[in-house]
Motif scaffolding. Structure first.
Motif, PDB file in Angstrom:
ATOM      1  N   ARG A 107       0.828  -1.190   0.000  1.00  0.00           N
ATOM      2  CA  ARG A 107       0.000   0.000   0.000  1.00  0.00           C
ATOM      3  C   ARG A 107       0.876   1.258   0.000  1.00  0.00           C
ATOM      4  NH1 ARG A 107      -5.166   0.065  -1.696  1.00  0.00           N
ATOM      5  NH2 ARG A 107      -6.216  -1.843  -1.081  1.00  0.00           N
ATOM      6  N   PHE A 108       0.617   2.142  -0.969  1.00  0.00           N
ATOM      7  CA  PHE A 108       1.423   3.351  -1.106  1.00  0.00           C
ATOM      8  C   PHE A 108       1.325   4.273   0.108  1.00  0.00           C
ATOM      9  CE2 PHE A 108       1.080   3.345  -6.053  1.00  0.00           C
ATOM     10  CZ  PHE A 108       1.843   2.194  -6.093  1.00  0.00           C
ATOM     11  N   ASP A 109       0.191   4.246   0.802  1.00  0.00           N
ATOM     12  CA  ASP A 109      -0.067   5.207   1.868  1.00  0.00           C
ATOM     13  C   ASP A 109       0.100   4.614   3.264  1.00  0.00           C
ATOM     14  OD1 ASP A 109      -2.211   3.515   1.582  1.00  0.00           O
ATOM     15  OD2 ASP A 109      -3.750   5.069   1.811  1.00  0.00           O
ATOM     16  N   GLU A 137       2.071  -2.003  -7.400  1.00  0.00           N
ATOM     17  CA  GLU A 137       1.361  -1.562  -8.590  1.00  0.00           C
ATOM     18  C   GLU A 137       0.327  -0.510  -8.230  1.00  0.00           C
ATOM     19  OE1 GLU A 137      -1.408  -4.457 -10.276  1.00  0.00           O
ATOM     20  OE2 GLU A 137      -1.039  -5.766  -8.537  1.00  0.00           O
ATOM     21  N   GLU A 138      -0.097   0.261  -9.226  1.00  0.00           N
ATOM     22  CA  GLU A 138      -1.051   1.340  -8.989  1.00  0.00           C
ATOM     23  C   GLU A 138      -2.494   0.847  -8.912  1.00  0.00           C
ATOM     24  OE1 GLU A 138      -0.283   4.205 -12.057  1.00  0.00           O
ATOM     25  OE2 GLU A 138       1.186   5.271 -10.824  1.00  0.00           O
ATOM     26  N   ALA A 139      -2.804  -0.251  -9.578  1.00  0.00           N
ATOM     27  CA  ALA A 139      -4.182  -0.748  -9.613  1.00  0.00           C
ATOM     28  C   ALA A 139      -4.707  -0.992  -8.208  1.00  0.00           C
ATOM     29  CB  ALA A 139      -4.249  -2.033 -10.432  1.00  0.00           C
ATOM     30  N   ASN A 141      -4.644   1.001  -5.723  1.00  0.00           N
ATOM     31  CA  ASN A 141      -3.859   1.653  -4.682  1.00  0.00           C
ATOM     32  C   ASN A 141      -4.308   3.090  -4.456  1.00  0.00           C
ATOM     33  OD1 ASN A 141      -1.656   1.626  -2.763  1.00  0.00           O
ATOM     34  ND2 ASN A 141      -0.627   0.211  -4.159  1.00  0.00           N
ATOM     35  N   ALA A 142      -3.774   3.703  -3.407  1.00  0.00           N
ATOM     36  CA  ALA A 142      -4.105   5.088  -3.079  1.00  0.00           C
ATOM     37  C   ALA A 142      -3.566   6.018  -4.158  1.00  0.00           C
ATOM     38  CB  ALA A 142      -3.507   5.451  -1.721  1.00  0.00           C
ATOM     39  N   ARG A 143      -4.335   7.028  -4.479  1.00  0.00           N
ATOM     40  CA  ARG A 143      -3.940   8.004  -5.489  1.00  0.00           C
ATOM     41  C   ARG A 143      -3.328   9.232  -4.828  1.00  0.00           C
ATOM     42  NH1 ARG A 143      -3.714   5.261 -10.209  1.00  0.00           N
ATOM     43  NH2 ARG A 143      -5.591   4.018 -10.522  1.00  0.00           N
ATOM     44  N   GLY A 144      -2.485   9.912  -5.559  1.00  0.00           N
ATOM     45  CA  GLY A 144      -1.942  11.177  -5.100  1.00  0.00           C
ATOM     46  C   GLY A 144      -0.802  11.084  -4.114  1.00  0.00           C
ATOM     47  N   LYS A 179       8.169   2.845 -13.288  1.00  0.00           N
ATOM     48  CA  LYS A 179       7.926   4.019 -12.454  1.00  0.00           C
ATOM     49  C   LYS A 179       8.484   3.870 -11.048  1.00  0.00           C
ATOM     50  CE  LYS A 179       4.211   7.125 -10.941  1.00  0.00           C
ATOM     51  NZ  LYS A 179       2.772   7.456 -11.066  1.00  0.00           N
ATOM     52  N   TYR A 180       8.314   2.698 -10.441  1.00  0.00           N
ATOM     53  CA  TYR A 180       8.642   2.546  -9.028  1.00  0.00           C
ATOM     54  C   TYR A 180       9.908   1.738  -8.746  1.00  0.00           C
ATOM     55  CZ  TYR A 180       3.837   4.164  -8.498  1.00  0.00           C
ATOM     56  OH  TYR A 180       2.685   4.897  -8.573  1.00  0.00           O
TER      57      TYR A 180
END
Length: 240
Positions: A107-109, A137-139, A141-144, A179-180
């Motif tokens: 989780r990005f956040d 991955e972005e799918a 996941n938290a945005r921003g 990207k990551y």
């Protein structure tokens, strides 16, 4: 009120364009998303899949008899979510003779160390031939979330897992990898998700090539994977 012929003609052309665009979108989806690439069984003879609680209660004995060699099982997500079927899926996979790995959805956040702790609490002392994998991955996941924050949290998670004696495989699709992972996480084993033949030319360890596969004993669509190499490479992989 009767419409002018010109208006009717414009409406007709508009409808035709919409139908053509819809047809093109369907063809693109069918050709490049829903239709998996051909995976040469002679080049990639070691086959596997990944499962989670979304697949329900699986009969992994049937999967093993069908020729599958390994399975990645979802263990956790973020700092507090734990897959309710992990323990049972692990037990079934071991009983079926499959090589097993566990994966965590990053989780990005969420704090990286907290995510690592959550992952290890689920896995516990269980033996995992394929080790741990972290899904980045972005799918879904938290945005921003700033890119630097995502990378810093991932770095903390990996460092904690390494300190606990685990070597980690990183999972992502092509966009997520570039990207990551590409600039800051080179050298770690890569589990790449891509639905074109180009994946076969990437420096990867596992290739997820289909989200809509079928595995005997497993309900619904299943993610299919292969190992990058021969069966001799597979055995060497574990010795190393």
């Amino acid at each position: 009120m009767k419409r002018p012929k010109k208006d009717i003609a414009v409406a007709g052309w508009f409808l035709l364009v919409v139908l053509l665009l819809g047809g093109a979108s369907w063809w693109t989806y069918h050709e490049y998303v829903s239709t998996p690439p051909y995976v040469d069984p002679e080049r990639f003879p070691v086959r596997g899949f990944d499962i989670s609680s979304h697949n329900g209660y699986a009969n992994l004995e049937a999967a093993s008899r069908a020729g599958f060699d390994f399975v990645f099982i979802k263990a956790s997500e973020g700092s507090d979510f734990r897959d309710e079927n992990f323990a049972l899926n692990y037990q079934k996979a071991r009983h079926a003779g499959l090589k097993v790995g566990a994966y965590h959805y990053f989780r990005f956040d969420r704090d990286g160390v907290e995510q690592a702790v959550n992952f290890l609490k689920v896995v516990g002392p269980r033996s995992l031939e394929l080790g741990l994998a972290v899904d980045v991955e972005e799918a879904g996941n938290a945005r921003g979330v700033p890119l630097d924050s995502v990378k810093a949290r991932l770095q903390l998670m990996l460092e904690y897992l390494n300190l606990r004696g685990h070597r980690v495989t990183l999972y992502s699709n092509r966009a997520g990898y570039e990207k990551y992972l590409l600039d800051d996480f080179r050298g770690l084993p890569l589990w790449v998700c891509q639905f074109t033949d180009n994946s076969a030319n990437t420096d990867w360890t596992y290739w997820q090539y289909d989200h809509r596969g079928a595995v005997p004993g497993v309900r619904g669509n299943v993610d299919l994977n292969v190992f990058a190499g021969t069966r001799e490479d597979w055995e060497r992989h574990f010795r190393q």
